[in-house]
Motif scaffolding. Structure first.
Motif, PDB file in Angstrom:
ATOM      1  N   SER A 106       0.808  -1.236   0.000  1.00 31.65           N
ATOM      2  CA  SER A 106       0.000   0.000   0.000  1.00 31.65           C
ATOM      3  C   SER A 106       0.832   1.273   0.000  1.00 31.65           C
ATOM      4  N   GLY A 115      -5.244   3.842  -0.514  1.00 28.77           N
ATOM      5  CA  GLY A 115      -6.188   3.175   0.388  1.00 28.77           C
ATOM      6  C   GLY A 115      -7.291   4.103   0.858  1.00 28.77           C
ATOM      7  N   THR A 166      -5.446  -2.308   3.958  1.00 29.69           N
ATOM      8  CA  THR A 166      -4.106  -2.012   3.448  1.00 29.69           C
ATOM      9  C   THR A 166      -3.070  -2.957   4.055  1.00 29.69           C
TER      10      THR A 166
END
Ligand SMILES: C[S@@+](CC[C@H](N)C(=O)[O-])C[C@H]1O[C@@H](n2cnc3c(N)ncnc32)[C@H](O)[C@@H]1O
Length: 210
Positions: free
Chosen positions: A41, A47, A61
């Protein structure tokens, strides 16, 4: 608990350029109540953007780097999403098994990995497919996003330059050939579902389990 009161937000500029385009691909896969697991991520900017864009799902994430997980937590807090989004998981794709419990696994609709496989050794691509299949079923998907090389298509100058610069940083990095990634996918029971041409010579590639 890795969250702190300090603002640890990082800014990865590419995320603001590509997030709308990636969201337009993800839109077709949204099913309310499901969970999307994001591998690698990074800063967490994708995210929180996707979580806000698709409030009916849970965006989970992950990243192996503590500095990134701290950034993700800061972004979650900054965007007021703490009651909605779980904390990032510490997932390195080469670890086995990934630290994902059964309850979480039962909610996973898709695994999304943006701009990782060219900035990690090839073993990470293999591990991504090998491990992902344990958490997915035929109704789910694995999506990769990033720059690829394709066998019969002349790469763009910018992608050729990018490939060279990655290999200079680390000889094990570099743009992956889509057909070779597809072979790894097939070895792991996946089939290629869709390739979507994205701006700036990137692709979204969607795989499903056979
Ligand atoms: C170029 S950044 C992309 C981050 C984010 N997805 C984005 O698009 O902004 C590459 C990310 O891959 C992560 N990464 C590198 N090796 C990894 C591995 N073995 N397993 C999981 N993530 C990894 C790094 O920590 C970093 O966050």
């Amino acid at each position: 608990m890795e969250n702190t009161d300090i603002d640890n937000r990082l800014n990865f500029p590419a995320t603001t350029r590509n997030r709308v385009h990636i969201a337009s691909v993800l839109r077709d896969y949204i099913s309310p109540g499901s969970l999307f697991l994001e591998i690698a991520s990074g800063s967490g900017e994708h995210g929180v953007f996707f979580q806000k864009k698709f409030p009916s799902i849970i965006w989970q994430t992950s990243d192996p780097e503590l500095i990134h997980r701290k950034s993700i937590n800061s972004w979650i807090k900054h965007e007021g999403l703490s009651s909605k989004m779980p904390e990032p998981l510490d997932i390195d794709v080469v670890m086995h098994p990934w630290p994902i419990n059964k309850q979480l696994t039962s909610l996973i609709k898709g695994i999304v990995c943006i701009n990782m496989i060219h900035i990690a050794p090839w073993t990470c691509t293999k591990a991504l497919f090998n491990e992902s299949k344990s958490y997915l079923n035929q109704n789910n998907f694995l999506m990769l996003y990033g720059p690829f090389i394709r066998r019969k298509i002349q790469p763009s100058k910018s992608n050729m330059y990018f490939d060279k610069s990655l290999k200079l940083q680390n000889p094990l990095w570099g743009l992956r050939q889509l057909e070779e990634v597809n072979e790894i996918a097939v070895e792991n029971g996946f089939k290629l579902d869709k390739v979507v041409e994205m701006p700036a010579n990137n692709l979204s590639v969607i795989y499903r389990l056979n």
